[in-house]
Design an enzyme around this catalytic site. Structure first.
Site, PDB file in Angstrom:
ATOM      1  N   HIS A 145       0.851  -1.192   0.000  1.00  0.00           N
ATOM      2  CA  HIS A 145       0.000   0.000   0.000  1.00  0.00           C
ATOM      3  C   HIS A 145       0.879   1.232   0.000  1.00  0.00           C
ATOM      4  O   HIS A 145       1.943   1.233   0.636  1.00  0.00           O
ATOM      5  CB  HIS A 145      -0.904  -0.002   1.244  1.00  0.00           C
ATOM      6  CG  HIS A 145      -2.053   0.932   1.137  1.00  0.00           C
ATOM      7  ND1 HIS A 145      -1.951   2.262   1.455  1.00  0.00           N
ATOM      8  CD2 HIS A 145      -3.326   0.738   0.719  1.00  0.00           C
ATOM      9  CE1 HIS A 145      -3.126   2.843   1.260  1.00  0.00           C
ATOM     10  NE2 HIS A 145      -3.965   1.940   0.809  1.00  0.00           N
ATOM     11  N   ASP A 167      -7.963  -4.912  -0.449  1.00  0.00           N
ATOM     12  CA  ASP A 167      -8.423  -5.663  -1.623  1.00  0.00           C
ATOM     13  C   ASP A 167      -8.104  -7.148  -1.557  1.00  0.00           C
ATOM     14  O   ASP A 167      -8.635  -7.931  -2.340  1.00  0.00           O
ATOM     15  CB  ASP A 167      -7.784  -5.083  -2.897  1.00  0.00           C
ATOM     16  CG  ASP A 167      -8.310  -3.697  -3.177  1.00  0.00           C
ATOM     17  OD1 ASP A 167      -9.510  -3.489  -2.955  1.00  0.00           O
ATOM     18  OD2 ASP A 167      -7.525  -2.832  -3.592  1.00  0.00           O
TER      19      ASP A 167
HETATM   20  C1  LIG Z   1      -0.090  -0.345  -3.810  1.00  0.00           C
HETATM   21  C2  LIG Z   1       1.291  -0.146  -4.411  1.00  0.00           C
HETATM   22  C3  LIG Z   1       1.118   0.557  -5.761  1.00  0.00           C
HETATM   23  C4  LIG Z   1       2.130   0.716  -3.446  1.00  0.00           C
HETATM   24  O1  LIG Z   1       3.273   0.964  -4.047  1.00  0.00           O
HETATM   25  P1  LIG Z   1       4.467   1.834  -3.448  1.00  0.00           P
HETATM   26  O2  LIG Z   1       4.255   2.182  -2.043  1.00  0.00           O
HETATM   27  O3  LIG Z   1       4.678   2.924  -4.389  1.00  0.00           O
HETATM   28  O4  LIG Z   1       5.621   0.788  -3.445  1.00  0.00           O
HETATM   29  P2  LIG Z   1       6.517   0.443  -4.661  1.00  0.00           P
HETATM   30  O5  LIG Z   1       5.648   0.042  -5.816  1.00  0.00           O
HETATM   31  O6  LIG Z   1       7.461   1.575  -4.877  1.00  0.00           O
HETATM   32  O7  LIG Z   1       7.275  -0.814  -4.091  1.00  0.00           O
HETATM   33  C5  LIG Z   1       8.338  -0.786  -3.144  1.00  0.00           C
HETATM   34  C6  LIG Z   1       9.024  -2.133  -3.179  1.00  0.00           C
HETATM   35  O8  LIG Z   1       8.114  -3.141  -2.734  1.00  0.00           O
HETATM   36  C7  LIG Z   1       7.841  -4.074  -3.757  1.00  0.00           C
HETATM   37  N1  LIG Z   1       6.411  -4.335  -3.756  1.00  0.00           N
HETATM   38  C8  LIG Z   1       5.432  -3.445  -3.502  1.00  0.00           C
HETATM   39  N2  LIG Z   1       4.244  -4.032  -3.602  1.00  0.00           N
HETATM   40  C9  LIG Z   1       4.483  -5.311  -3.929  1.00  0.00           C
HETATM   41  C10 LIG Z   1       3.651  -6.394  -4.183  1.00  0.00           C
HETATM   42  N3  LIG Z   1       2.311  -6.270  -4.139  1.00  0.00           N
HETATM   43  N4  LIG Z   1       4.201  -7.566  -4.518  1.00  0.00           N
HETATM   44  C11 LIG Z   1       5.536  -7.702  -4.570  1.00  0.00           C
HETATM   45  N5  LIG Z   1       6.404  -6.700  -4.336  1.00  0.00           N
HETATM   46  C12 LIG Z   1       5.865  -5.523  -4.018  1.00  0.00           C
HETATM   47  C13 LIG Z   1       8.240  -3.385  -5.042  1.00  0.00           C
HETATM   48  O9  LIG Z   1       8.548  -4.298  -6.055  1.00  0.00           O
HETATM   49  C14 LIG Z   1       9.418  -2.566  -4.586  1.00  0.00           C
HETATM   50  O10 LIG Z   1      10.508  -3.429  -4.485  1.00  0.00           O
HETATM   51  P3  LIG Z   1      12.023  -2.920  -4.763  1.00  0.00           P
HETATM   52  O11 LIG Z   1      12.291  -1.959  -3.642  1.00  0.00           O
HETATM   53  O12 LIG Z   1      12.816  -4.167  -4.712  1.00  0.00           O
HETATM   54  O13 LIG Z   1      11.966  -2.269  -6.119  1.00  0.00           O
HETATM   55  C15 LIG Z   1       2.003  -1.507  -4.599  1.00  0.00           C
HETATM   56  O14 LIG Z   1       2.220  -2.110  -3.356  1.00  0.00           O
HETATM   57  C16 LIG Z   1       1.239  -2.448  -5.532  1.00  0.00           C
HETATM   58  O15 LIG Z   1       1.318  -2.324  -6.754  1.00  0.00           O
HETATM   59  N6  LIG Z   1       0.447  -3.408  -4.944  1.00  0.00           N
HETATM   60  C17 LIG Z   1      -0.302  -4.324  -5.751  1.00  0.00           C
HETATM   61  C18 LIG Z   1      -1.593  -3.681  -6.267  1.00  0.00           C
HETATM   62  C19 LIG Z   1      -2.628  -3.456  -5.195  1.00  0.00           C
HETATM   63  O16 LIG Z   1      -2.931  -4.358  -4.412  1.00  0.00           O
HETATM   64  N7  LIG Z   1      -3.194  -2.246  -5.165  1.00  0.00           N
HETATM   65  C20 LIG Z   1      -4.237  -1.891  -4.230  1.00  0.00           C
HETATM   66  C21 LIG Z   1      -3.769  -0.894  -3.245  1.00  0.00           C
HETATM   67  S1  LIG Z   1      -5.047  -0.570  -2.059  1.00  0.00           S
END
Ligand SMILES: CC(C)(COP(=O)(O)OP(=O)(O)OC[C@H]1O[C@@H](n2cnc3c(N)ncnc32)[C@H](O)[C@@H]1OP(=O)(O)O)[C@@H](O)C(=O)NCCC(=O)NCCS
Length: 378
Positions: free
Chosen positions: A261, A315
């Site tokens: 998140h 979710d």
């Molecule tokens: C929600 C989300 C966009 C938040 O992203 P964020 O805080 O910007 O975090 P990042 O995308 O920058 O990820 C940070 C690190 O965690 C990892 N990571 C984050 N979410 C992950 C996931 N769901 N599965 C695997 N790895 C994940 C990333 O690959 C990244 O790794 P790295 O540091 O090795 O590159 C992200 O967690 C995601 O895409 N989740 C899946 C989609 C989802 O469930 N969305 C609903 C949100 S309510």
């Protein structure tokens, strides 16, 4: 000109002040006007929570009865809205149908001046009461089934499931769905809430503002993730294979839907409630392979991703619960919208109290002083 700060996605930028909701991602706390979401989910109905968000206080019995009556009187849709829904291709995504019908309500109940508190409040009641009816009616229409009229003897949650499926849900299913609405009613300055506030800041009316919020929620980075969770879970053959699948996803740097998140770096408090609800539902009504797979993933992810601050979000389990309640996958985001209308409207009202039109800066990165060549030279 001074060096301009650029924050993609406005991350870390303070763009407003609000008393509606607080999301504390470090400690995993979600407050609606000061109340913990866990407490509200346990003790309140969606109608009580909508009153809390919109009016600013939990209602006493008389206030709740009056508010509930106001909403019930507005559950039915004008025939013209049903005609609009019937005119749409049956393949229309329910979010597009919801956005269109939400905007079209302004033709039936004009609230042209956003500063007109009375007309705007009427719009908020119409939307809060009418959006579930829109979603249910379109779902019936697209299947070629007759539309089911609202039954005002039922709660909003029970009536929605009745209008959708053509039969009354069990008490347990209705309460479960009611809790889902409570959990999705508010979540701070997220994209759709901000969209509603931005559109409202131009003094666009409540219908224009809320239909824009519906559009914002429709994107897969916001409201659509719970659909993706199910798609992903279906690719895993069994719970026994879930840990190896997760390891492979991590090694190949793929995202696991329903985990992680932007704000929460501990377990999303809503996910904990949904997990308990799912485990109760699946233990009394029979488990499904998908639930067992999800459970196995959560256990292994706690070890592999937990230390990085990646935990189940709202979710992860909501799609499984909705599926068990017999709801189709493309209704998941519309359900989010019929709950979030309460939070969106509360923020919109707040925006109107101390409004300044949103007009951020942008760093211009294009060319300067280019002369227009003759059309034959371009
Ligand atoms: C929600 C989300 C966009 C938040 O992203 P964020 O805080 O910007 O975090 P990042 O995308 O920058 O990820 C940070 C690190 O965690 C990892 N990571 C984050 N979410 C992950 C996931 N769901 N599965 C695997 N790895 C994940 C990333 O690959 C990244 O790794 P790295 O540091 O090795 O590159 C992200 O967690 C995601 O895409 N989740 C899946 C989609 C989802 O469930 N969305 C609903 C949100 S309510």
């Amino acid at each position: 000109m001074a060096e301009q700060q650029f924050s993609p996605g406005l991350a870390g930028v303070v763009a407003g002040k609000s008393e509606v909701g607080l999301v504390n991602g470090t400690d995993g706390i979600l407050l609606y006007r000061g109340y913990r979401v866990e407490d509200l989910a346990e003790h309140c109905t969606f109608e009580e929570v909508a009153h809390l968000l919109l009016v600013g206080k939990l209602p006493n019995a008389a206030e709740l009865a009056a508010f509930d009556a106001e909403l019930k009187a507005r559950r039915a849709l004008p025939e013209g809205i049903l005609d609009i829904l019937r005119a749409l291709p049956k393949t229309t995504h329910p979010m597009a149908a919801l956005q269109a019908a939400t905007a079209a309500l302004s033709g039936f109940y004009p609230a042209l001046d956003a500063g007109d508190r009375k007309a705007s409040w009427e719009g908020i009641l119409r939307l809060t009461a009418g959006m579930p009816t829109i979603v249910a009616a379109f779902h019936r229409i697209r299947q070629g089934l007759p539309v089911v009229a609202p039954d005002t003897s039922l709660t909003a949650a029970a009536d929605f499931l009745t209008m959708l499926n053509g039969e009354r849900p069990t008490e347990k299913a209705a309460r479960l769905f009611d809790v889902c609405l409570v959990l999705h009613a508010e979540h701070g300055f997220n994209a759709s809430t901000f969209t509603g506030r931005v559109v409202g800041s131009s003094l666009a009316d409540i219908y224009a503002s809320m239909s824009a919020a519906v559009g914002s929620l429709s994107g897969p980075l916001h409201g659509g993730a719970n659909e993706e969770v199910l798609v992903q879970l279906k690719t895993i053959p069994s719970a026994a294979e879930a840990p190896a699948w997760l390891d492979h996803m991590i090694e190949t740097k793929q995202k696991i839907m329903g985990l992680g998140h932007r704000v929460y770096k501990v377990k999303d408090p809503r996910a904990g409630i949904l997990q308990r609800m799912a485990s109760d539902l699946f233990s009394t009504q029979g488990s499904t392979p998908l639930y067992d797979i999800a459970h196995a993933i959560e256990k292994h992810a706690a070890v592999r991703l937990g230390p990085k601050g990646i935990w189940p979000n709202v979710d992860f389990y909501s799609g499984l619960v909705y599926q068990k309640l017999g709801l189709t996958v493309d209704l998941f985001t519309p359900i989010f919208a019929i709950a979030r209308i309460a939070g969106w409207s509360a923020h919109w009202l707040e925006q109107m109290q101390d409004n300044k039109i949103y007009r951020p800066d942008c760093i211009y990165a294009g060319p300067h002083d280019v002369s227009v060549p003759a059309i034959g030279d371009r």
